[in-house]
Design an enzyme around this catalytic site. Structure first.
Site, mmCIF file in Angstrom:
data_model
loop_
_atom_site.group_PDB
_atom_site.id
_atom_site.type_symbol
_atom_site.label_atom_id
_atom_site.label_comp_id
_atom_site.label_asym_id
_atom_site.label_seq_id
_atom_site.Cartn_x
_atom_site.Cartn_y
_atom_site.Cartn_z
ATOM 1 N N GLU A 37 -23.864 -22.549 -2.530
ATOM 2 C CA GLU A 37 -23.759 -22.337 -0.871
ATOM 3 C C GLU A 37 -22.748 -23.628 -0.439
ATOM 4 O O GLU A 37 -23.000 -24.617 -0.781
ATOM 5 C CB GLU A 37 -25.101 -22.475 0.101
ATOM 6 C CG GLU A 37 -25.895 -21.078 -0.117
ATOM 7 C CD GLU A 37 -27.048 -21.093 0.877
ATOM 8 O OE1 GLU A 37 -27.323 -22.315 1.464
ATOM 9 O OE2 GLU A 37 -27.774 -20.369 0.637
ATOM 10 N N GLN A 95 -5.487 -5.940 -1.719
ATOM 11 C CA GLN A 95 -6.265 -4.644 -1.631
ATOM 12 C C GLN A 95 -6.135 -4.084 -0.437
ATOM 13 O O GLN A 95 -7.134 -4.264 0.528
ATOM 14 C CB GLN A 95 -7.754 -5.262 -1.963
ATOM 15 C CG GLN A 95 -7.649 -5.821 -3.456
ATOM 16 C CD GLN A 95 -9.085 -6.083 -3.916
ATOM 17 O OE1 GLN A 95 -9.848 -5.494 -3.768
ATOM 18 N NE2 GLN A 95 -9.409 -7.246 -4.141
ATOM 19 N N HIS A 128 1.068 -9.256 2.704
ATOM 20 C CA HIS A 128 1.308 -8.081 1.494
ATOM 21 C C HIS A 128 1.993 -6.849 2.112
ATOM 22 O O HIS A 128 2.965 -6.382 1.499
ATOM 23 C CB HIS A 128 0.372 -7.912 0.668
ATOM 24 C CG HIS A 128 0.430 -7.224 -0.472
ATOM 25 N ND1 HIS A 128 1.487 -7.322 -1.414
ATOM 26 C CD2 HIS A 128 0.140 -5.634 -0.858
ATOM 27 C CE1 HIS A 128 1.963 -6.278 -2.515
ATOM 28 N NE2 HIS A 128 0.940 -5.436 -1.896
ATOM 29 N N ASP A 167 9.648 -4.357 -7.634
ATOM 30 C CA ASP A 167 8.989 -3.118 -7.362
ATOM 31 C C ASP A 167 9.421 -2.367 -6.111
ATOM 32 O O ASP A 167 10.109 -3.097 -5.309
ATOM 33 C CB ASP A 167 7.745 -3.329 -7.669
ATOM 34 C CG ASP A 167 6.982 -4.331 -6.947
ATOM 35 O OD1 ASP A 167 7.404 -4.393 -5.552
ATOM 36 O OD2 ASP A 167 6.116 -5.291 -7.130
ATOM 37 N N LYS A 190 8.775 -0.341 -11.486
ATOM 38 C CA LYS A 190 7.598 -1.222 -12.315
ATOM 39 C C LYS A 190 6.492 -0.362 -12.511
ATOM 40 O O LYS A 190 6.057 0.697 -11.551
ATOM 41 C CB LYS A 190 7.120 -2.635 -11.511
ATOM 42 C CG LYS A 190 5.967 -3.391 -12.049
ATOM 43 C CD LYS A 190 5.799 -4.574 -11.080
ATOM 44 C CE LYS A 190 4.731 -4.360 -10.173
ATOM 45 N NZ LYS A 190 4.248 -5.393 -9.266
ATOM 46 N N ASP A 220 1.643 -14.182 -9.282
ATOM 47 C CA ASP A 220 0.288 -14.434 -9.597
ATOM 48 C C ASP A 220 0.122 -14.770 -11.122
ATOM 49 O O ASP A 220 0.093 -15.883 -11.399
ATOM 50 C CB ASP A 220 -0.746 -13.065 -9.214
ATOM 51 C CG ASP A 220 -2.120 -13.281 -9.334
ATOM 52 O OD1 ASP A 220 -2.373 -14.151 -10.269
ATOM 53 O OD2 ASP A 220 -3.012 -12.369 -8.983
ATOM 54 N N THR A 224 5.138 -9.645 -13.177
ATOM 55 C CA THR A 224 5.962 -8.881 -12.492
ATOM 56 C C THR A 224 7.092 -9.537 -12.720
ATOM 57 O O THR A 224 8.327 -8.959 -13.033
ATOM 58 C CB THR A 224 5.573 -8.813 -11.188
ATOM 59 O OG1 THR A 224 4.049 -8.121 -10.920
ATOM 60 C CG2 THR A 224 6.769 -8.183 -10.278
HETATM 61 C C1 R5P Z 1 2.651 -6.591 -6.170
HETATM 62 O O1 R5P Z 1 2.611 -5.401 -5.308
HETATM 63 C C2 R5P Z 1 3.068 -7.882 -5.334
HETATM 64 O O2 R5P Z 1 4.013 -7.784 -4.433
HETATM 65 C C3 R5P Z 1 3.515 -9.005 -6.559
HETATM 66 O O3 R5P Z 1 4.698 -8.257 -7.224
HETATM 67 C C4 R5P Z 1 2.154 -9.169 -7.537
HETATM 68 O O4 R5P Z 1 1.042 -9.430 -6.875
HETATM 69 C C5 R5P Z 1 2.596 -10.006 -8.628
HETATM 70 O O5 R5P Z 1 1.582 -10.269 -9.320
HETATM 71 P P1 R5P Z 1 1.758 -10.468 -11.004
HETATM 72 O O6 R5P Z 1 2.387 -11.958 -10.848
HETATM 73 O O7 R5P Z 1 0.445 -10.984 -11.420
HETATM 74 O O8 R5P Z 1 2.637 -9.861 -11.600
#
Ligand code: R5P
Length: 300
Positions: A37, A95, A128, A167, A190, A220, A224
């Protein structure tokens, strides 16, 4: 009177914003009980103040979010005049729709929580998707790094530049930069297999001999990005660079980038990466000026 409060997620950026605005920064005392907590203590008097809480809801996202909510609740109970959440990185933003038939819209739940604690304005950076703003009943200012990245690209690569969206979902963001620079625009098809696993399948556009600059909101796992760099090089690109707003950089993203075809990656400081060992290819640029400018418009 205005009071800037720093949550614990990004004290460096909060400090820079406060310095630009020439305002003192209030820090919270944050501790955790054995069962994890969180406990927050703010010693300053918040009564009748115009409060700005600077907190990215980055990893560990649930803790950072709860911290933001607790700081806002403290301010509300102290009869603060107005509470603005300054969220350089909005966690759960990806999300933003129901994926499985019975799933939640997590980005919308976060918006409801933010409103429930009495926050009446939000300032954030490169959400996003634009429609996250619609999850809120309160005003949301979504700042873009378009100009910062475009000017950087102009200064780093003289000509022959193609702007690449990795993408279809990111096309609008990348297109803005290609229009600003009057540069060619390319999209990658993608396929995402599951979270953290994806593959660049094909390119829409010609990249042979081009300096390719990938534009995205989040890096992340870097799946990608590295997959995009691979397909661009395989299709004759001269070199590949990337300009990505939020450096989530989870798991072994930094090593992956190190071992990839990518020549350089610029991320903003929306997420604090102090203490992590980042790939030498990664450079961090600050959005403190961008944020401070917006805050100064709202400070009475
Ligand atoms: C996806 O729609 C986002 O815009 C990024 O392309 C995505 O979150 C990147 O994630 P990662 O680096 O894990 O591929």
């Amino acid at each position: 009177m205005t009071k800037l409060i720093a949550g614990t997620s990004n004290i460096v950026l909060a400090d820079s914003i406060a310095k630009i605005l020439k305002l003192p920064l209030t820090y919270c005392e944050m501790s955790q009980f054995n069962d994890k907590e969180i406990s927050i203590v703010i010693k300053d008097d918040l009564t009748d103040q115009d409060i700005f809480i600077i907190q990215s809801t980055s990893c560990p996202v649930n803790d950072r979010l709860i911290e933001l909510l607790f700081i806002a609740d403290t301010a509300r109970r102290a009869n603060a005049k107005k509470i603005t959440a300054v969220i350089p990185y909005y966690g759960y933003g990806r999300q933003d729709k129901i994926v499985d038939s019975n799933g939640p819209i997590s980005a919308s739940c976060v918006a409801m929580l933010i409103e429930a604690v009495g926050i009446s304005n939000v300032i954030t950076v490169d959400l996003h998707s634009h429609h996250i703003k619609e999850f809120f009943q309160i005003p949301v200012i979504n700042l873009y790094v378009t100009e910062i990245f475009a000017e950087l690209i102009k200064s780093k690569h003289s000509s022959n530049v193609s702007i690449v969206s990795p993408d279809l979902g990111g096309e609008m963001r990348a297109k803005k930069i290609s229009e600003y620079l009057n540069a060619d625009f390319v999209t990658i098809n993608k396929k995402r297999y599951k979270a953290g696993q994806c593959e660049a399948k094909s390119i829409i556009g010609d990249v042979s001999g081009k300096v390719c600059c990938i534009i995205d909101d989040i890096v992340d796992t870097a799946g990608t990005l590295c997959s995009a760099a691979d397909i661009l090089m395989a299709n004759g690109a001269k070199e590949v660079h990337a300009y990505i707003t939020h450096g989530v950089l989870s798991i072994d993203a930094s090593d992956r980038i190190d071992n990839s075809e990518l020549k350089s990656l610029y991320i903003s400081d929306s997420i604090c990466k102090l203490g992590s060992s980042l790939s030498k290819k990664i450079q961090v640029i600050t959005i403190a000026e961008l944020m401070a400018k917006q805050l100064s418009n709202l400070i009475i």
